[in-house]
Design a protein around this motif. Structure first.
Motif, PDB file in Angstrom:
ATOM      1  N   SER A   1      38.323  12.150  30.529  1.00  0.00           N
ATOM      2  CA  SER A   1      38.382  10.785  29.986  1.00  0.00           C
ATOM      3  C   SER A   1      37.116  10.470  29.196  1.00  0.00           C
ATOM      4  CB  SER A   1      38.560   9.764  31.107  1.00  0.00           C
ATOM      5  OG  SER A   1      39.789   9.960  31.753  1.00  0.00           O
ATOM      6  N   ARG A   2      35.963  10.869  29.730  1.00  0.00           N
ATOM      7  CA  ARG A   2      34.706  10.620  29.007  1.00  0.00           C
ATOM      8  C   ARG A   2      34.642  11.452  27.737  1.00  0.00           C
ATOM      9  NH1 ARG A   2      32.647  10.005  34.426  1.00  0.00           N
ATOM     10  NH2 ARG A   2      31.940  12.155  34.516  1.00  0.00           N
ATOM     11  N   VAL A   3      35.175  12.652  27.776  1.00  0.00           N
ATOM     12  CA  VAL A   3      35.222  13.480  26.564  1.00  0.00           C
ATOM     13  C   VAL A   3      36.101  12.804  25.511  1.00  0.00           C
ATOM     14  CG1 VAL A   3      36.022  15.683  25.601  1.00  0.00           C
ATOM     15  CG2 VAL A   3      34.688  15.663  27.702  1.00  0.00           C
ATOM     16  N   SER A   4      37.227  12.258  25.923  1.00  0.00           N
ATOM     17  CA  SER A   4      38.102  11.543  24.982  1.00  0.00           C
ATOM     18  C   SER A   4      37.370  10.370  24.347  1.00  0.00           C
ATOM     19  CB  SER A   4      39.358  11.038  25.697  1.00  0.00           C
ATOM     20  OG  SER A   4      40.138  12.108  26.139  1.00  0.00           O
ATOM     21  N   ILE A   5      36.619   9.638  25.162  1.00  0.00           N
ATOM     22  CA  ILE A   5      35.846   8.504  24.657  1.00  0.00           C
ATOM     23  C   ILE A   5      34.809   8.981  23.651  1.00  0.00           C
ATOM     24  CG2 ILE A   5      34.118   6.775  25.326  1.00  0.00           C
ATOM     25  CD1 ILE A   5      35.759   6.476  27.982  1.00  0.00           C
ATOM     26  N   LEU A   6      34.070  10.015  24.011  1.00  0.00           N
ATOM     27  CA  LEU A   6      33.023  10.537  23.121  1.00  0.00           C
ATOM     28  C   LEU A   6      33.610  11.056  21.813  1.00  0.00           C
ATOM     29  CD1 LEU A   6      30.816  12.350  25.772  1.00  0.00           C
ATOM     30  CD2 LEU A   6      30.169  10.320  24.453  1.00  0.00           C
ATOM     31  N   CYS A   7      34.743  11.732  21.890  1.00  0.00           N
ATOM     32  CA  CYS A   7      35.369  12.261  20.669  1.00  0.00           C
ATOM     33  C   CYS A   7      35.838  11.123  19.765  1.00  0.00           C
ATOM     34  CB  CYS A   7      36.529  13.190  21.021  1.00  0.00           C
ATOM     35  SG  CYS A   7      35.979  14.776  21.696  1.00  0.00           S
ATOM     36  N   ALA A   8      36.354  10.057  20.360  1.00  0.00           N
ATOM     37  CA  ALA A   8      36.777   8.908  19.557  1.00  0.00           C
ATOM     38  C   ALA A   8      35.575   8.289  18.844  1.00  0.00           C
ATOM     39  CB  ALA A   8      37.463   7.870  20.440  1.00  0.00           C
ATOM     40  N   LEU A   9      34.444   8.245  19.520  1.00  0.00           N
ATOM     41  CA  LEU A   9      33.242   7.640  18.943  1.00  0.00           C
ATOM     42  C   LEU A   9      32.615   8.492  17.844  1.00  0.00           C
ATOM     43  CD1 LEU A   9      31.594   6.235  22.198  1.00  0.00           C
ATOM     44  CD2 LEU A   9      32.779   4.940  20.408  1.00  0.00           C
ATOM     45  N   MET A  10      33.073   9.727  17.707  1.00  0.00           N
ATOM     46  CA  MET A  10      32.505  10.604  16.677  1.00  0.00           C
ATOM     47  C   MET A  10      32.870  10.162  15.264  1.00  0.00           C
ATOM     48  SD  MET A  10      32.533  14.416  18.280  1.00  0.00           S
ATOM     49  CE  MET A  10      31.807  15.105  16.811  1.00  0.00           C
ATOM     50  N   ASP A  11      33.781   9.193  15.138  1.00  0.00           N
ATOM     51  CA  ASP A  11      34.119   8.713  13.795  1.00  0.00           C
ATOM     52  C   ASP A  11      33.039   7.802  13.218  1.00  0.00           C
ATOM     53  OD1 ASP A  11      34.478   6.290  15.084  1.00  0.00           O
ATOM     54  OD2 ASP A  11      36.553   5.999  14.420  1.00  0.00           O
ATOM     55  N   GLY A  12      32.027   7.487  14.013  1.00  0.00           N
ATOM     56  CA  GLY A  12      30.906   6.694  13.511  1.00  0.00           C
ATOM     57  C   GLY A  12      31.071   5.196  13.686  1.00  0.00           C
ATOM     58  N   ARG A  13      32.255   4.749  14.064  1.00  0.00           N
ATOM     59  CA  ARG A  13      32.477   3.316  14.266  1.00  0.00           C
ATOM     60  C   ARG A  13      32.062   2.907  15.670  1.00  0.00           C
ATOM     61  NH1 ARG A  13      37.683   1.349  14.237  1.00  0.00           N
ATOM     62  NH2 ARG A  13      38.434   3.284  15.132  1.00  0.00           N
ATOM     63  N   ALA A  14      31.875   1.610  15.862  1.00  0.00           N
ATOM     64  CA  ALA A  14      31.644   1.048  17.185  1.00  0.00           C
ATOM     65  C   ALA A  14      32.997   0.566  17.717  1.00  0.00           C
ATOM     66  CB  ALA A  14      30.653  -0.107  17.100  1.00  0.00           C
ATOM     67  N   TRP A  15      33.323   0.926  18.935  1.00  0.00           N
ATOM     68  CA  TRP A  15      34.616   0.617  19.533  1.00  0.00           C
ATOM     69  C   TRP A  15      34.423  -0.321  20.725  1.00  0.00           C
ATOM     70  CZ3 TRP A  15      39.267   4.053  19.159  1.00  0.00           C
ATOM     71  CH2 TRP A  15      39.168   4.980  18.111  1.00  0.00           C
ATOM     72  N   THR A  16      35.432  -1.128  21.012  1.00  0.00           N
ATOM     73  CA  THR A  16      35.406  -1.940  22.223  1.00  0.00           C
ATOM     74  C   THR A  16      35.887  -1.088  23.389  1.00  0.00           C
ATOM     75  OG1 THR A  16      37.680  -2.731  22.001  1.00  0.00           O
ATOM     76  CG2 THR A  16      35.946  -4.036  20.903  1.00  0.00           C
ATOM     77  N   ALA A  17      35.605  -1.556  24.602  1.00  0.00           N
ATOM     78  CA  ALA A  17      36.063  -0.840  25.792  1.00  0.00           C
ATOM     79  C   ALA A  17      37.583  -0.793  25.838  1.00  0.00           C
ATOM     80  CB  ALA A  17      35.506  -1.511  27.047  1.00  0.00           C
ATOM     81  N   THR A  18      38.224  -1.857  25.384  1.00  0.00           N
ATOM     82  CA  THR A  18      39.695  -1.887  25.376  1.00  0.00           C
ATOM     83  C   THR A  18      40.254  -0.820  24.448  1.00  0.00           C
ATOM     84  OG1 THR A  18      39.633  -4.260  25.819  1.00  0.00           O
ATOM     85  CG2 THR A  18      41.705  -3.351  24.968  1.00  0.00           C
TER      86      THR A  18
END
Length: 162
Positions: free
Chosen positions: A31-48
């Motif tokens: 789950s944390r890997v999925s979160i980190l991979c999503a954040l690799m796009d350079g954008r800031a994401w909400t927890a939701t």
């Protein structure tokens, strides 16, 4: 935007090994890997948004984000009532890219191309090799003919060879 500070222990531990293992354990969850991979796009994401990407409950996402924050892998920016998470820097993206590269290599051991007859019994320069040599070595160790490290004959071994 107001940055949310990452909390570290009051006494810094100078142990590189401990620091590396803490980062590795923070990454060691799908789950944390999925979160980190999503954040690799350079954008800031909400927890939701991150909970949807990781396919986990929002409450679970909060715990994972806390873990990633405390390990220094992500940062949190607060804007009004909202919190936005992003990678802590380009160095984290580089770490993830390297990990992706290492993870893509197959874990299958290379297959020997040595013919079966040579795998069983052969010599290699000045010593025996192959499966037969391993069996001889194991027998000599079992009978205590050679020292535990295999570098010399024991007195029992010398007697048998004489």
């Amino acid at each position: 935007m107001t940055p949310l500070k990452t909390v570290y222990d009051s006494e810094p531990d100078n142990s590189l090994e401990k620091s590396m293992s803490l980062v590795a354990s923070a990454i060691a969850d799908t789950s944390r890997v999925s979160i980190l991979c999503a954040l690799m796009d350079g954008r800031a994401w909400t927890a939701t948004e991150l909970s949807v990407v990781a396919d986990i409950a929002a409450s679970t996402t909060s715990g994972h984000l806390t873990r990633l924050l405390s390990s220094g892998l992500v940062i949190c920016l607060t804007q009004g009532r909202h919190r936005y998470y992003s990678l802590a820097g380009h160095h984290i993206a580089g770490l993830l890219e390297n990990l992706m590269g290492v993870s893509m290599h197959p874990l299958i051991s290379p297959q020997s191309r040595t013919p079966v007859s040579l795998r069983y019994a052969r010599t290699c320069y000045d010593h025996l090799a192959g499966e037969l040599a391993v069996k001889i070595y194991d027998f000599m160790q079992q009978e205590k003919w050679i020292e535990a490290d295999g570098t010399a004959l024991t007195p029992v071994g010398k007697t048998h060879f004489e």
